[in-house]
Motif scaffolding. Structure first.
Motif, mmCIF file in Angstrom:
data_model
loop_
_atom_site.group_PDB
_atom_site.id
_atom_site.type_symbol
_atom_site.label_atom_id
_atom_site.label_comp_id
_atom_site.label_asym_id
_atom_site.label_seq_id
_atom_site.Cartn_x
_atom_site.Cartn_y
_atom_site.Cartn_z
ATOM 1 N N LEU A 190 53.954 -67.895 -10.104
ATOM 2 C CA LEU A 190 54.429 -66.381 -9.666
ATOM 3 C C LEU A 190 55.821 -66.125 -8.948
ATOM 4 N N PRO A 215 45.600 -64.012 -12.847
ATOM 5 C CA PRO A 215 46.259 -63.224 -13.475
ATOM 6 C C PRO A 215 47.532 -62.425 -12.712
ATOM 7 N N MET A 218 50.669 -64.915 -12.537
ATOM 8 C CA MET A 218 51.691 -65.970 -13.476
ATOM 9 C C MET A 218 52.773 -64.974 -13.733
ATOM 10 N N PRO A 219 53.544 -65.509 -13.587
ATOM 11 C CA PRO A 219 54.573 -64.557 -15.022
ATOM 12 C C PRO A 219 54.403 -64.433 -15.859
ATOM 13 N N ALA A 220 54.938 -63.088 -16.215
ATOM 14 C CA ALA A 220 54.842 -62.329 -17.903
ATOM 15 C C ALA A 220 55.609 -63.201 -18.703
ATOM 16 N N GLY A 221 55.739 -63.754 -19.476
ATOM 17 C CA GLY A 221 56.525 -64.256 -20.003
ATOM 18 C C GLY A 221 56.577 -65.732 -20.464
ATOM 19 N N GLU A 223 54.909 -68.461 -20.998
ATOM 20 C CA GLU A 223 54.600 -68.810 -22.088
ATOM 21 C C GLU A 223 56.004 -69.498 -22.666
ATOM 22 N N THR A 229 49.078 -71.429 -20.797
ATOM 23 C CA THR A 229 48.540 -70.524 -19.970
ATOM 24 C C THR A 229 47.447 -70.421 -19.804
#
Ligand code: NCD
Length: 343
Positions: A190, A215, A218-221, A223, A229
């Motif tokens: 993140l 979780p 981990m930055p949103a989006g 992927e 991920t």
């Protein structure tokens, strides 16, 4: 040859493409694959050069480089300073703690001041994502990003690629790019500009990238950048060729992101047993600074045949010499180098 101030011709790039058309290096996102390969090819000559007894040349003689660091740094600042000095430039370091920034000067006023001093290149590290682009838009010379907030750290990704290439070559597995290689990046994704620049660089060079983090880190989006991920570290390491570990960037965290360092090590620390989940002979990387016993155990970090952490540091100087040399060519007469390419 480099020692006379005339660099070697670079590696391959597509016919008709300008080898390096950018004034600044603010991120890997701005680079085409052939431009990344070009910078790595340029760096190769400096790897050799840096292993000589006499490590000084006058390629950038008469040029002034300002390293403006608004955030703490040990290896990146030292590496840029050594790089500039080995190229023969006059190198000045500006530390934010001693600068007018502490007196309330705006970033734009600082940029205008640096510009008025007629630097030939400015290297910037700043805690805010986008600060380097802002400064670049206000000055007349090349600007190099030495890490901006959570955004990018392009020279780190380039040095990581060079270190990985050299380690694979040493095993007889060398090739120009990383097609077929799986790299697992694990840790505080993140807050990591290193992760972001590496995802872009490794993928541009053909590697598959897996990201692993709790979780909350981990930055949103993410992927959408094309990486797979994982929250489970064992699954993320399964058969991987490289484990790249990242520090928990607590200075960028407001609030509680992980229960405790002990718990984090239990779930996400790279131990000998965990390394065995990777491919046989998998390599271990870390950009530093390391928190031993948290994201990585000492017996893994210090494995002579698997850890390439000190090689990363060595390659950092060569990559920064290449970037400074290439970016300042516009303002210098370099025999054979014309408008961004070799003639
Ligand atoms: C990294 C950074 O500053 O982004 N370090 C470095 O440049 N070698 C990673 C970190 O601080 O954890």
């Amino acid at each position: 040859m480099a020692s006379t101030g005339t660099p070697n011709p670079p590696g391959r790039f597509p016919a008709g493409a300008r080898a390096f058309p950018h004034r600044d290096l603010t991120g890997i996102a701005q680079l085409e694959r052939h431009e990344i390969l070009f910078l790595l090819a340029e760096a190769e000559q400096w790897v050799e050069f840096n292993r000589r007894a006499d490590k000084h040349c006058d390629a950038l003689s008469g040029q002034t480089i300002i390293n403006a660091f608004f955030e703490n740094s040990t290896r990146t600042l030292l590496s840029f300073e050594i790089a500039g000095k080995r190229l023969g430039a006059d190198v000045v370091n500006m530390h934010a703690a001693q600068s007018s920034v502490k007196k309330g000067e705006t970033l734009i006023d600082t940029a205008v001041t640096l510009n008025a001093m007629r630097a030939d290149a400015i290297v910037i590290r700043h805690g805010s994502s986008g600060a380097v682009d802002l400064i670049a838009s206000k000055v007349d010379c090349p600007v190099l990003n030495a890490g901006d907030g959570q955004h990018e750290h392009p020279t780190q990704a380039l040095l990581d690629a060079l270190a990985l290439r050299h380690a694979l070559e040493a095993r007889g597995e060398g090739s120009e790019d990383f097609t077929g290689l799986t790299v697992t990046i694990c840790g505080d994704i993140l807050h990591s500009r290193v992760a972001r620049s590496n995802i872009l660089c490794l993928q541009a060079l053909g590697a598959s990238v897996r990201l692993c983090a709790p979780p909350a880190l981990m930055p949103a989006g993410v992927e959408a950048m094309g990486a797979a991920t994982f929250a489970d570290f064992d699954a993320a390491l399964d058969g991987a060729d490289v484990a790249m570990m990242l520090r928990l960037q607590t200075e960028r965290m407001s609030g509680q992101f992980i229960p405790s360092a002990r718990e984090y090590h239990h779930l996400y620390g790279l131990t000998r047993a965990r390394l065995d989940r990777c491919a046989p002979d998998a390599l271990v990387m870390h950009p530093g600074p390391m928190n031993r016993g948290v994201e990585i155990d000492s017996d893994v970090a210090d494995m002579l045949d698997r850890s390439i952490i000190t090689r990363q540091v060595e390659m950092g100087v060569a990559v920064r010499m290449a970037c400074l040399d290439v970016l300042t060519r516009r303002g210098r007469a370099v025999p054979g180098w014309n408008d961004g390419q070799w003639t």
